[in-house]
Design a protein around this motif. Structure first.
Motif, PDB file in Angstrom:
ATOM      1  N   ASN A 113       0.737  -1.073  -0.023  1.00  0.00           N
ATOM      2  CA  ASN A 113       0.027  -0.175  -0.038  1.00  0.00           C
ATOM      3  C   ASN A 113       0.960   1.229  -0.044  1.00  0.00           C
ATOM      4  OD1 ASN A 113      -2.690  -1.131  -0.055  1.00  0.00           O
ATOM      5  ND2 ASN A 113      -2.094  -1.892   1.923  1.00  0.00           N
ATOM      6  N   SER A 114       2.072   1.197  -0.075  1.00  0.00           N
ATOM      7  CA  SER A 114       2.938   2.244  -0.116  1.00  0.00           C
ATOM      8  C   SER A 114       3.203   2.881  -1.372  1.00  0.00           C
ATOM      9  CB  SER A 114       4.415   1.919   0.543  1.00  0.00           C
ATOM     10  OG  SER A 114       4.974   1.043  -0.526  1.00  0.00           O
ATOM     11  N   ALA A 115       3.430   4.263  -1.339  1.00  0.00           N
ATOM     12  CA  ALA A 115       3.827   5.254  -2.510  1.00  0.00           C
ATOM     13  C   ALA A 115       4.895   4.305  -3.373  1.00  0.00           C
ATOM     14  CB  ALA A 115       4.040   6.489  -2.099  1.00  0.00           C
ATOM     15  N   ASP A 116       5.979   4.118  -2.689  1.00  0.00           N
ATOM     16  CA  ASP A 116       6.935   3.379  -3.338  1.00  0.00           C
ATOM     17  C   ASP A 116       6.669   2.171  -4.092  1.00  0.00           C
ATOM     18  OD1 ASP A 116       8.551   5.002  -1.857  1.00  0.00           O
ATOM     19  OD2 ASP A 116       9.591   3.505  -0.782  1.00  0.00           O
ATOM     20  N   LEU A 117       6.060   1.221  -3.676  1.00  0.00           N
ATOM     21  CA  LEU A 117       5.405   0.062  -4.396  1.00  0.00           C
ATOM     22  C   LEU A 117       4.457   0.661  -5.538  1.00  0.00           C
ATOM     23  CD1 LEU A 117       5.511  -2.959  -4.777  1.00  0.00           C
ATOM     24  CD2 LEU A 117       3.211  -2.751  -3.846  1.00  0.00           C
ATOM     25  N   ARG A 118       3.622   1.573  -5.427  1.00  0.00           N
ATOM     26  CA  ARG A 118       2.683   2.090  -6.496  1.00  0.00           C
ATOM     27  C   ARG A 118       3.487   2.660  -7.560  1.00  0.00           C
ATOM     28  NH1 ARG A 118      -1.333  -0.759  -5.843  1.00  0.00           N
ATOM     29  NH2 ARG A 118      -2.623   0.701  -7.107  1.00  0.00           N
ATOM     30  N   MET A 119       4.511   3.421  -7.369  1.00  0.00           N
ATOM     31  CA  MET A 119       5.380   3.984  -8.385  1.00  0.00           C
ATOM     32  C   MET A 119       6.235   2.834  -9.023  1.00  0.00           C
ATOM     33  SD  MET A 119       7.366   7.266  -6.792  1.00  0.00           S
ATOM     34  CE  MET A 119       8.618   6.217  -5.734  1.00  0.00           C
ATOM     35  N   ILE A 120       6.463   1.822  -8.298  1.00  0.00           N
ATOM     36  CA  ILE A 120       7.252   0.576  -9.124  1.00  0.00           C
ATOM     37  C   ILE A 120       6.376  -0.139  -9.729  1.00  0.00           C
ATOM     38  CG2 ILE A 120       8.512  -1.553  -8.340  1.00  0.00           C
ATOM     39  CD1 ILE A 120       9.465  -0.106  -6.065  1.00  0.00           C
ATOM     40  N   LEU A 121       5.080  -0.226  -9.363  1.00  0.00           N
ATOM     41  CA  LEU A 121       4.262  -1.076 -10.064  1.00  0.00           C
ATOM     42  C   LEU A 121       3.636  -0.291 -11.177  1.00  0.00           C
ATOM     43  CD1 LEU A 121       2.305  -3.461 -10.412  1.00  0.00           C
ATOM     44  CD2 LEU A 121       0.730  -2.302  -9.019  1.00  0.00           C
ATOM     45  N   PHE A 122       3.663   0.898 -11.289  1.00  0.00           N
ATOM     46  CA  PHE A 122       3.261   1.775 -12.493  1.00  0.00           C
ATOM     47  C   PHE A 122       4.291   1.673 -13.380  1.00  0.00           C
ATOM     48  CE2 PHE A 122       3.173   5.618 -14.805  1.00  0.00           C
ATOM     49  CZ  PHE A 122       1.980   6.020 -15.199  1.00  0.00           C
ATOM     50  N   ALA A 123       5.551   1.697 -13.003  1.00  0.00           N
ATOM     51  CA  ALA A 123       6.630   1.739 -13.950  1.00  0.00           C
ATOM     52  C   ALA A 123       6.594   0.358 -14.631  1.00  0.00           C
ATOM     53  CB  ALA A 123       8.102   2.048 -13.354  1.00  0.00           C
ATOM     54  N   TYR A 124       6.602  -0.609 -13.606  1.00  0.00           N
ATOM     55  CA  TYR A 124       6.458  -2.183 -14.261  1.00  0.00           C
ATOM     56  C   TYR A 124       5.429  -2.342 -15.264  1.00  0.00           C
ATOM     57  CZ  TYR A 124       6.975  -7.047 -13.717  1.00  0.00           C
ATOM     58  OH  TYR A 124       7.085  -8.678 -14.067  1.00  0.00           O
ATOM     59  N   ASN A 125       4.181  -2.058 -14.940  1.00  0.00           N
ATOM     60  CA  ASN A 125       3.303  -2.156 -15.686  1.00  0.00           C
ATOM     61  C   ASN A 125       3.514  -1.357 -17.313  1.00  0.00           C
ATOM     62  OD1 ASN A 125       2.001  -4.067 -13.786  1.00  0.00           O
ATOM     63  ND2 ASN A 125       0.161  -2.471 -13.428  1.00  0.00           N
ATOM     64  N   ASN A 126       4.155  -0.429 -17.175  1.00  0.00           N
ATOM     65  CA  ASN A 126       4.271   0.384 -18.378  1.00  0.00           C
ATOM     66  C   ASN A 126       5.746   0.222 -19.153  1.00  0.00           C
ATOM     67  OD1 ASN A 126       1.799   2.164 -18.482  1.00  0.00           O
ATOM     68  ND2 ASN A 126       2.542   2.313 -16.566  1.00  0.00           N
ATOM     69  N   LYS A 127       6.521  -0.710 -18.676  1.00  0.00           N
ATOM     70  CA  LYS A 127       7.891  -0.569 -19.130  1.00  0.00           C
ATOM     71  C   LYS A 127       8.231  -1.078 -20.543  1.00  0.00           C
ATOM     72  CE  LYS A 127       9.906  -4.995 -17.492  1.00  0.00           C
ATOM     73  NZ  LYS A 127      11.041  -5.687 -16.611  1.00  0.00           N
ATOM     74  N   ASP A 128       7.104  -1.971 -21.055  1.00  0.00           N
ATOM     75  CA  ASP A 128       7.037  -2.340 -22.399  1.00  0.00           C
ATOM     76  C   ASP A 128       6.516  -1.623 -23.213  1.00  0.00           C
ATOM     77  OD1 ASP A 128       8.769  -4.783 -21.651  1.00  0.00           O
ATOM     78  OD2 ASP A 128       6.865  -5.730 -21.016  1.00  0.00           O
ATOM     79  N   THR A 129       5.519  -0.752 -22.731  1.00  0.00           N
ATOM     80  CA  THR A 129       4.703   0.211 -23.903  1.00  0.00           C
ATOM     81  C   THR A 129       5.133   1.734 -23.666  1.00  0.00           C
ATOM     82  OG1 THR A 129       3.090   0.287 -22.303  1.00  0.00           O
ATOM     83  CG2 THR A 129       2.889  -1.373 -23.874  1.00  0.00           C
ATOM     84  N   ASP A 130       5.386   1.953 -22.556  1.00  0.00           N
ATOM     85  CA  ASP A 130       5.755   3.726 -22.176  1.00  0.00           C
ATOM     86  C   ASP A 130       6.646   3.451 -21.140  1.00  0.00           C
ATOM     87  OD1 ASP A 130       5.555   6.226 -22.675  1.00  0.00           O
ATOM     88  OD2 ASP A 130       3.630   6.371 -21.741  1.00  0.00           O
TER      89      ASP A 130
END
Length: 187
Positions: A113-130
């Motif tokens: 639930n942390s901001a750190d993980l949300r940033m990492i997950l956001f980047a991870y989910n977008n790493k192949d497309t954007d």
């Protein structure tokens, strides 16, 4: 280049850069880049900023309180593979081994639930497309007895680029952070 900025970097901006922004040029630039979604500030980071340092970040940059400046992560989902990464790659084994299962689950839920993980997950989910760079003042060294690794170490293990704020600003060619000396008398 898109970048997600963390709480510590925003605090550094306010403490160390903003005092030199007498004409508001840097603040206007930052606001424009956030509005254009070139620099992303996720909702969880803004929540943290409201709580840390007496809200100095949101007081200095009141536009962050407006919805159009926030990147919403409430609908961001992780696949089972990502949760396995949390348990296997993102954890400090020596710290995890000190906890029983219930204690670990509490720490894991906090991390999820942390901001750190949300940033990492956001980047991870977008790493192949954007692809997205994460701007953080954290280093990969010393983890202060925390159960989960720091942002740069996690990102390195999953192929996401991180930069410190000074590195990002020096790479970002759209802004000139030069200082004009007005007087030769310092005191």
């Amino acid at each position: 280049m898109k970048a997600v900025i963390d709480t510590s970097s925003l605090i550094s901006l306010v403490r160390y850069y903003l005092p030199f922004d007498k004409g508001g040029k840097f603040t206007r630039f930052l606001e424009g880049q956030i509005l254009a979604k070139n620099i992303l500030v996720i909702d969880k980071v803004i929540e943290e900023c409201e709580l840390q340092g007496k809200g100095q970040v949101v007081n200095a940059f009141p536009f962050l309180k407006k919805a159009k400046y926030k990147t919403n992560t409430s609908t961001l989902t992780a696949l089972p593979k990502f949760y396995r990464l949390v348990d296997n790659n993102f954890v400090n084994r020596s710290e995890k081994n000190r906890l029983n299962d219930a204690e670990y689950q509490i720490k894991k839920d906090e991390f999820l639930n942390s901001a750190d993980l949300r940033m990492i997950l956001f980047a991870y989910n977008n790493k192949d497309t954007d692809p997205v760079i994460i701007i953080t003042e954290e280093t990969g060294f010393s983890n202060d007895g925390k159960v989960f690794k720091k942002i740069p170490e996690i990102c390195k293990s999953i192929g996401i680029t991180t930069m410190s704020l000074p590195e990002f600003l020096s790479e970002y060619k759209a802004i000139d952070l030069s200082i004009d000396v007005i007087s030769t008398t310092l005191f």
